[in-house]
Each structure stands twice: as structure tokens, then as C-alpha cells.
Design a protein around this motif. Sequence first.
Motif, PDB file in Angstrom:
ATOM      1  N   GLY A  79      44.206  46.010  35.848  1.00 13.14           N
ATOM      2  CA  GLY A  79      45.464  46.284  34.973  1.00 13.14           C
ATOM      3  C   GLY A  79      46.172  47.417  35.689  1.00 13.14           C
ATOM      4  N   SER A  80      45.515  48.302  36.282  1.00 10.15           N
ATOM      5  CA  SER A  80      46.083  49.361  36.841  1.00 10.15           C
ATOM      6  C   SER A  80      46.395  49.275  38.376  1.00 10.15           C
ATOM      7  CB  SER A  80      45.592  50.885  36.620  1.00 10.15           C
ATOM      8  OG  SER A  80      44.174  50.702  37.233  1.00 10.15           O
ATOM      9  N   SER A 124      51.809  30.599  43.261  1.00 11.64           N
ATOM     10  CA  SER A 124      51.838  32.135  43.013  1.00 11.64           C
ATOM     11  C   SER A 124      50.926  32.924  44.174  1.00 11.64           C
ATOM     12  CB  SER A 124      50.912  32.262  41.794  1.00 11.64           C
ATOM     13  OG  SER A 124      49.412  32.030  41.989  1.00 11.64           O
ATOM     14  N   ALA A 125      50.809  34.162  43.956  1.00 16.62           N
ATOM     15  CA  ALA A 125      50.208  34.711  44.924  1.00 16.62           C
ATOM     16  C   ALA A 125      48.681  34.421  45.009  1.00 16.62           C
ATOM     17  CB  ALA A 125      50.139  36.385  44.707  1.00 16.62           C
ATOM     18  N   PRO A 144      42.804  38.733  38.520  1.00 14.66           N
ATOM     19  CA  PRO A 144      42.930  38.885  37.215  1.00 14.66           C
ATOM     20  C   PRO A 144      44.313  39.446  36.898  1.00 14.66           C
ATOM     21  CG  PRO A 144      40.874  39.910  37.834  1.00 14.66           C
ATOM     22  CD  PRO A 144      41.678  39.537  39.089  1.00 14.66           C
ATOM     23  N   ALA A 145      44.896  40.503  37.771  1.00 17.27           N
ATOM     24  CA  ALA A 145      46.271  40.841  37.757  1.00 17.27           C
ATOM     25  C   ALA A 145      47.086  39.752  37.694  1.00 17.27           C
ATOM     26  CB  ALA A 145      46.658  41.993  38.449  1.00 17.27           C
ATOM     27  N   ARG A 146      47.169  38.893  38.353  1.00 20.30           N
ATOM     28  CA  ARG A 146      48.011  37.856  38.940  1.00 20.30           C
ATOM     29  C   ARG A 146      48.095  36.786  37.695  1.00 20.30           C
ATOM     30  NH1 ARG A 146      48.233  41.213  41.996  1.00 20.30           N
ATOM     31  NH2 ARG A 146      49.689  41.690  40.114  1.00 20.30           N
ATOM     32  N   PHE A 203      48.210  34.438  31.618  1.00 25.29           N
ATOM     33  CA  PHE A 203      47.149  33.818  31.496  1.00 25.29           C
ATOM     34  C   PHE A 203      46.049  35.031  31.771  1.00 25.29           C
ATOM     35  CE2 PHE A 203      49.469  30.019  33.012  1.00 25.29           C
ATOM     36  CZ  PHE A 203      49.196  29.275  31.846  1.00 25.29           C
ATOM     37  N   ALA A 204      46.141  35.980  31.184  1.00 23.03           N
ATOM     38  CA  ALA A 204      45.341  37.487  31.350  1.00 23.03           C
ATOM     39  C   ALA A 204      44.035  36.938  30.736  1.00 23.03           C
ATOM     40  CB  ALA A 204      45.766  38.565  30.521  1.00 23.03           C
TER      41      ALA A 204
END
Length: 245
Positions: A87-88, A159-160, A172-174, A180-181
Motif C-alpha cells: 500500500g505504500s 490496466s497496468a 496488489p496496489a493496482r 478490488f483491493a
Amino acid sequence: MAETARQIADDLRARIDSGDLTPGARLPGEPALVKTYGVAKETARRALTLLVTEGLAVRRRGSGTYVREFRPIRRVGNRRLAKEGWGSGRSIWSADLGDREFTVADLKVYEAESPRQIARLLEIEASEPVIVRSRRFLVEGEPVQAATSYLPAELVRGSAIAQHDTGPGGTPARLADLGFAPVRFTEEVRARMPTQQEKELLQLSEATPVVEICRTAFTEEGRAVEVAQMLLDGGVYVMEYNLES
């Protein structure tokens, strides 16, 4: 009285652990072990093979058996998947490696029909398309893992995630960016001996097992959004899980 191969391997392992035999040092050869322990040459060979299988030693053709210089990778399942990491913007791998050198090789990203087993885990029809991300991971120049991820194409197409570079925080971040985390993961783990193709893929030493992991990521609503199939060199990993009762 003759020592067993296991006892000889235990003695050599103790010398490695104590620092008497340092990383890169040549282990006593079969003739030396035969003389020291009064065993048959085959027993001495088995003792050295045990250390190779455990990932503590490597054989160099025509030279001998040496203490492995590669430091084990401690894979902490709970920590590496924590949102505070990806997330960071940090890679999942940073939890395992810190500042050790890390590269991705043979990356392929493409769309394909979902294999039956993957469709079952993603709870989609077998004919539905998925975005596939296949790659190898090298640490300090050594291949340590091969992995293939599958994601529903309807969720991530364009998407990326469908590109080579997923950006900070990785998949996960994308997924989180798309709404859709992943908040929950399940992992199925088993150890086995590799196929010849897998030996070549990970450049495995003889008699080295692999660890096969199948991880499924779920959203807060319980939707499966990614299945990752990973093949790890069993000789270089320490698997750690922190559980609470």
C-alpha cells in the motif's frame, strides 16, 4: 565403529554453523571422509549429498563440494502480504530481501483462456479469459523462484496489470486502484522433487526439492481476484508463518 552418512553430515553441518567451515570453503572430499570416519566411499558420498540437498553445500564439477555462499531467504508469509507494504508502494519482495539484489527475468504478460484449475479457484467459467503474468525471480544473480499469476481479464484488461511494469506496489496496489483491493489470502503449500524442466528453470543442485505454493487473493467481499502459482528452490528458503491462537 563406522559412522553413518547422517552422522557425518551432522558433524559437517556443526562445523558450518560454528564458522569453522565458512561460506565458500571446500568441504572434506570423499577420500578424507573415508579416512577420518572409517566408512565406505558410498557412505561418504551420501553424507555430502545430504548437505547439498539441505541447501548448505554445492557441488562443482571436477573440483569438489563447497559450503554454499548464498544466504537463505526468510519468507514471512504474514508480513510480505501486509497492506502496509504494498500500500505504500513497496514490492512484496522487499519484506523478504531487504536491500539484497533482486531482478525479474523472462517476464511474459498475455491474455489466454483460463485453465480449468485456475477457473475453479477464481470462480469463473473455464472458457473465460485471464491475464497471465509469468516470470522468474533472481536474488543476487541466482534463480530462486518461478511464478505465474492469473487474474480475470474482465477486471484488469487495459490496466497496468496487463503491462510489463505494474508500478509501485505491484499487482496488489493496482488491484486496489481498480476497486478490488486484496484483503485476505490463502496459500496451499507442498514440497516435492522437481521435473527435469524445473531443475533447469531454477538451476537446481542435484537432489534439491522444490516448494510449490498456490496463493489465492480475495477482496473484502470474498471475490477471488488473483491466483499465483509459485515454484521455490527448497534449498534456499526458510518458510515462516506467525499465527495467533
